[in-house]
Design a protein around this motif. Structure first.
Motif, short mmCIF file in Angstrom:
data_model
loop_
_atom_site.label_atom_id
_atom_site.label_comp_id
_atom_site.label_asym_id
_atom_site.label_seq_id
_atom_site.Cartn_x
_atom_site.Cartn_y
_atom_site.Cartn_z
N THR A 148 0.84 -1.19 0.00
CA THR A 148 0.00 0.00 0.00
C THR A 148 0.88 1.24 0.00
O THR A 148 1.67 1.45 0.93
CB THR A 148 -0.93 0.02 1.22
OG1 THR A 148 -1.78 -1.14 1.18
CG2 THR A 148 -1.80 1.27 1.23
N TYR A 149 0.75 2.04 -1.04
CA TYR A 149 1.51 3.28 -1.16
C TYR A 149 0.77 4.46 -0.53
O TYR A 149 1.39 5.41 -0.06
CB TYR A 149 1.80 3.58 -2.63
CG TYR A 149 2.77 2.64 -3.28
CD1 TYR A 149 4.13 2.94 -3.36
CD2 TYR A 149 2.34 1.42 -3.81
CE1 TYR A 149 5.03 2.08 -3.95
CE2 TYR A 149 3.24 0.54 -4.41
CZ TYR A 149 4.58 0.87 -4.47
OH TYR A 149 5.47 0.01 -5.05
N LEU A 150 -0.56 4.39 -0.56
CA LEU A 150 -1.39 5.44 0.01
C LEU A 150 -2.66 4.78 0.53
O LEU A 150 -3.25 3.95 -0.16
CB LEU A 150 -1.73 6.50 -1.05
CG LEU A 150 -2.65 7.64 -0.62
CD1 LEU A 150 -1.98 8.50 0.45
CD2 LEU A 150 -3.03 8.51 -1.82
N THR A 154 -2.15 6.20 6.25
CA THR A 154 -1.89 7.47 5.54
C THR A 154 -3.21 8.03 5.02
O THR A 154 -3.84 7.44 4.15
CB THR A 154 -0.92 7.27 4.37
OG1 THR A 154 0.25 6.60 4.83
CG2 THR A 154 -0.53 8.60 3.76
N TRP A 156 -6.15 10.42 3.25
CA TRP A 156 -6.35 11.19 2.02
C TRP A 156 -6.12 12.67 2.31
O TRP A 156 -6.55 13.20 3.33
CB TRP A 156 -7.78 10.97 1.52
CG TRP A 156 -8.12 11.79 0.32
CD1 TRP A 156 -7.40 11.91 -0.82
CD2 TRP A 156 -9.28 12.62 0.14
NE1 TRP A 156 -8.02 12.75 -1.71
CE2 TRP A 156 -9.18 13.21 -1.15
CE3 TRP A 156 -10.38 12.91 0.93
CZ2 TRP A 156 -10.15 14.06 -1.65
CZ3 TRP A 156 -11.35 13.77 0.42
CH2 TRP A 156 -11.23 14.33 -0.85
N THR A 279 4.54 5.41 -6.53
CA THR A 279 5.03 6.47 -5.64
C THR A 279 4.59 7.85 -6.14
O THR A 279 4.20 8.72 -5.35
CB THR A 279 6.56 6.41 -5.54
OG1 THR A 279 6.95 5.12 -5.02
CG2 THR A 279 7.09 7.49 -4.63
N ALA A 282 0.83 8.31 -5.46
CA ALA A 282 0.54 8.52 -4.04
C ALA A 282 0.63 10.00 -3.66
O ALA A 282 0.13 10.38 -2.60
CB ALA A 282 1.48 7.69 -3.18
N VAL A 290 -3.71 4.02 -3.11
CA VAL A 290 -2.86 3.52 -4.19
C VAL A 290 -2.21 2.24 -3.68
O VAL A 290 -1.55 2.26 -2.63
CB VAL A 290 -1.77 4.53 -4.61
CG1 VAL A 290 -0.89 3.94 -5.72
CG2 VAL A 290 -2.39 5.84 -5.07
N ALA A 301 -6.17 2.21 -7.71
CA ALA A 301 -6.25 3.49 -7.02
C ALA A 301 -7.71 3.86 -6.84
O ALA A 301 -8.59 3.41 -7.61
CB ALA A 301 -5.53 4.58 -7.81
#
Length: 358
Positions: A148-150, A154, A156, A279, A282, A290, A301
């Motif tokens: 998980t990148y975003l 983390t 929004w 990346t 994100a 993402v 996404a």
């Protein structure tokens, strides 16, 4: 996108936005500390919190970090007949091993995240037995979430931005792991307390169940739910949070932030450039999630936009400029039946408003 949105009858002000941002930084921060940072009274913060809970679906939920908790996450796409899709989605939302239950693509597709202990055998029951045998299903595909990148811990960016850097520093809990920390199990914990308490145990189940309902549940109520003393609850929460095994998320009706159009974006990206592209995505303000997955599309996404034109602009001007994205499928999200916490009943409508639902 929630049905019967309250966005036409409720307007967020600076205090509301600051409160939402503050809860993302520390979901269990005392109202007195939030009030001091916002420059208002404790009573004002408590009153705004209650109002947002009733009218905007605001809720803080406590969740285990899947990697540290030894869980696998499967993103499951289910194609169903329109007549059966909503009933099936509601059934999935009631399951304790699901989150993020959404109706997409004209209401004939359900997308959900299934949580299971790591290992193929642990995930077989639902993915390979329960779902395919359900009437009305025409196709199923399961995608293992690899990274998980975003999303997850983390938030929004649409929920952030209300507080200054100094205000944020005053709110970040001392037990929070640094954002850049390596999430691998081999990374060193931040203290001996975290070393001792970093793993979830069977005894934590009741604690987590209570926190999924309401992440701000008092130590006394958590003690009643677990059979522990309030002091033991406090120590356990501190240890789990310090290592990052437990984090807090904020559920909220994003229509109040001007979001009317949501979509899931399924992308196939050249493997050699997957990390680079993910990346970069994100950092896009339009995206809330993402993640890299298995399957013919290896990147997913979740886009939140003000209207269809804004989504079109994002797809053509931002994603369209990334040549490493070989294919792109856009699936509009019509309704979210379950977010990260346990599902709740309909919110009480305001006088003159529609009937907002989760």
């Amino acid at each position: 996108m929630a049905d019967g949105s309250v966005r036409d009858t409720y307007t967020l002000d600076e205090v509301d936005r600051g409160l939402i941002h503050a809860l993302h930084l520390d979901g269990r921060a005392p109202f007195s500390r939030i009030a001091a940072v916002l420059g208002v009274s404790t009573q004002t913060v408590a009153r705004r919190y209650r109002r947002l809970r009733i009218e905007a679906g605001l809720r803080v939920v406590g969740l285990p970090d899947p990697h540290r908790a030894g869980q696998a996450q499967w993103l499951v796409r289910i194609a169903a007949t329109p007549a059966d899709a909503q009933a099936l989605a509601r059934s999935l939302a009631r399951r304790p091993d699901t989150s993020w239950v959404k109706l997409a693509s004209g209401g004939a597709e359900i997308v959900t995240v299934v949580h299971a202990p790591r290992g193929a055998d642990a995930s077989r029951s639902m993915l390979l037995r329960d779902i395919p045998r359900t009437a009305g299903i025409t196709a199923v595909s399961a995608h293992l979430l690899l990274h998980t990148y975003l999303g997850g811990p983390t938030a929004w960016r649409g929920h952030l931005g209300a507080l200054s850097d100094e205000q944020q520093r005053r709110l970040v809990p001392p037990t929070a792991p640094p954002p850049e920390a390596d999430p691998s199990p081999a990374s060193p914990p931040t203290s001996p307390l975290a070393q001792a308490d970093r793993a979830l145990t069977e005894a934590d189940r009741a604690l987590l169940d209570a926190l999924r309902q309401d992440g701000r549940t008092s130590h006394a109520d958590l003690a009643a739910a677990t059979g522990w003393s309030p002091a033991t609850v406090a120590r356990r929460l501190t240890g789990l949070r310090e290592y990052g095994t437990l984090f807090f998320d904020v559920e909220f009706d994003d229509a109040l932030l001007g979001v009317t159009t949501q979509a899931l974006l399924w992308m196939a990206v050249a493997p050699a450039r997957l990390d680079e592209i993910a990346t970069a995505l994100a950092r896009h303000a339009e995206l809330a999630v993402v993640a890299a997955t298995t399957g013919p599309t290896n990147l997913v996404a979740h886009a939140l936009c003000s209207d269809p034109a804004a989504l079109h602009h994002y797809l053509t001007r931002h994603l369209g400029s990334l040549d490493a994205i070989r294919t792109l499928e856009t699936a509009p999200v019509l309704h979210t039946l379950k977010a990260t916490g346990t599902p709740r009943g309909p919110r009480r409508p305001r006088t003159g408003a529609g009937t907002p639902t989760e």
